[in-house]
Enzyme design. Sequence first.
Site, PDB file in Angstrom:
ATOM      1  N   LYS A  79      57.045  19.707  46.663  1.00  0.00           N
ATOM      2  CA  LYS A  79      56.786  19.157  47.997  1.00  0.00           C
ATOM      3  C   LYS A  79      55.287  18.885  48.117  1.00  0.00           C
ATOM      4  O   LYS A  79      54.469  19.702  47.665  1.00  0.00           O
ATOM      5  CB  LYS A  79      57.247  20.194  49.029  1.00  0.00           C
ATOM      6  CG  LYS A  79      57.224  19.748  50.472  1.00  0.00           C
ATOM      7  CD  LYS A  79      57.782  20.875  51.362  1.00  0.00           C
ATOM      8  CE  LYS A  79      57.863  20.500  52.831  1.00  0.00           C
ATOM      9  NZ  LYS A  79      58.460  21.579  53.642  1.00  0.00           N
ATOM     10  N   SER A 154      62.026  19.887  56.659  1.00  0.00           N
ATOM     11  CA  SER A 154      61.015  18.935  56.262  1.00  0.00           C
ATOM     12  C   SER A 154      60.934  18.675  54.755  1.00  0.00           C
ATOM     13  O   SER A 154      60.278  17.724  54.352  1.00  0.00           O
ATOM     14  CB  SER A 154      59.649  19.423  56.743  1.00  0.00           C
ATOM     15  OG  SER A 154      59.331  20.673  56.150  1.00  0.00           O
ATOM     16  N   SER A 178      63.162  24.580  56.635  1.00  0.00           N
ATOM     17  CA  SER A 178      62.873  23.350  55.893  1.00  0.00           C
ATOM     18  C   SER A 178      63.261  23.313  54.424  1.00  0.00           C
ATOM     19  O   SER A 178      63.128  22.267  53.791  1.00  0.00           O
ATOM     20  CB  SER A 178      61.387  23.018  56.008  1.00  0.00           C
ATOM     21  OG  SER A 178      61.145  22.428  57.253  1.00  0.00           O
TER      22      SER A 178
HETATM   23  N1  GLN Z   1      62.232  21.866  61.680  1.00  0.00           N
HETATM   24  C1  GLN Z   1      61.351  22.967  61.912  1.00  0.00           C
HETATM   25  C2  GLN Z   1      60.078  22.489  62.553  1.00  0.00           C
HETATM   26  O1  GLN Z   1      59.986  21.333  62.796  1.00  0.00           O
HETATM   27  C3  GLN Z   1      61.111  23.731  60.649  1.00  0.00           C
HETATM   28  C4  GLN Z   1      60.128  23.082  59.776  1.00  0.00           C
HETATM   29  C5  GLN Z   1      59.871  23.881  58.541  1.00  0.00           C
HETATM   30  O2  GLN Z   1      60.608  24.806  58.202  1.00  0.00           O
HETATM   31  N2  GLN Z   1      58.782  23.544  57.888  1.00  0.00           N
HETATM   32  O3  GLN Z   1      59.192  23.230  62.822  1.00  0.00           O
END
Ligand code: GLN
Length: 489
Positions: A79, A154, A178
């Site tokens: 990532k 994400s 994510s």
């Molecule tokens: N969807 C969650 C957020 O927007 C989690 C994101 C993540 O785990 N990086 O914060």
Amino acid sequence: MTLHEKTIVEAGRSLRSGEVTSEDLLDAVLLRASQTEAQLHAYLTLDKEGAREAAGQADADLADGIDRGPLHGIPIALKDNMCTRGVETTAASQILAGYVPPYDATVVTRLRDAGAVIVGKTNLDEFAMGSSTENSAYGPSFNPWDIGRIPGGSSGGSAAAVAAGSAFGALGSDTGGSIRQPASLTGIVGLKPTYGTVSRYGLIAFASSLDQIGPLSKSVEDAALTLEAIWGHDPLDATSYSAEYPDVPADLDTGVDGLKIGVIKELAGEGYEPAVESSVADMVQSLSEAGAEIVEVSLPTVDIALSAYYLVAPAEASANLARFDGIRYGLRVEGETTEELMARTRAEGFGPEVTRRILLGTYALSAGYYDAFYGQAQRVRVALRDDFARAYETVDALVSPTSPTVAFPAGEKIDDPLSMYLTDICTNPANLVGHPGISVPIGLDEQGLPIGFQVMAPALGERVLFRVAAEVERLAGFGARPVIEELAS
Ligand code: GLN
């Protein structure tokens, strides 16, 4: 089976039998990328040259009898919020456009030491804030199962790459879900390890008390061996544990006979798609037939965990993102004064969701509101931890859907932050308490879209977590792979 469809374990076997070389494995994923990137946009950067060199080295080492373990010679994606020396690292933000780190994140060093071949950097929601990868400043990624849909987020680029076969495995980061949610939406395995077991050094911080790096892979065993490679204490991360890697492999075939598994009552009902609920119920039934004792467990604080998460995460983000000032790294928009330079750089460099989080977080931390918002959220976190502790007095592991829905159409939630936030409802409790969680694919809905099953365990309970996950994988027998139409070039 074509080469790019193999798991890490299978690819490693072919490598050691002399049937293929690491360069062949790299060619297979790069060919796959060339066939699928126009549709999926899983990668922000492909480091073909660096990967070629690493693959050549891996082959030379093997020929010399040097075998660095299960990841030796295996092409892996990262990532793009993990720093890679000499390779651009953007966190999918304009503000880091052109930033080339002078150092590797600890996980990257560990992967290299384990002989892995880093293929490239995958797309994400800007600074990992989002659930669909649509918040990337470089354009969204799409789901290999249906390119009109998002891959989750994400870590959507990492998930799409692994599901499509343009990497054998990948690392993601999980702050509220994510890793697990995109894994669920793309039909692969995604693991968030116990907080502190994998170093965050060199991970571009979002919310430091929640952020955790972990693997996305095609199988539970691949996740276990990738975890082993990146696990362990790091003096460069002040929140790093010194726990030994638990003997996960020893229990991958043990089964669930004699285990007590709790089904979380609060993670069902309104907002959950019927296909998700029925697949999860079928799997719970199968686990029971396989010898597990199933009990329903109530964790009342789960109902307000999401609200607490959306205070804690933005609060920490607002502090972490203060470092992007236009002076130290990436984008700089000149101004008459230093203050103007900073303000312009930040206004131009951050996208709308990141700006929203900074505003929310700054507000929640401001004098007069601090205790009512941030303080209250931290109290919810303590109550949640107590709920989990109570549950684990009687059960060995907890299960739930990973996501209330299957992959949704691109554009559906992008203008509705609240409905986007709700997609984390099943995953964020594990982050708030620091426990491990894993998503395992268990089937497809009537539209042919993957459904994931989440297993959670107490802190440092990776051994039992994997024991249950491996049984779920066996019982589901999920072997489906997405068919991606090649675009005419
Ligand atoms: N969807 C969650 C957020 O927007 C989690 C994101 C993540 O785990 N990086 O914060």
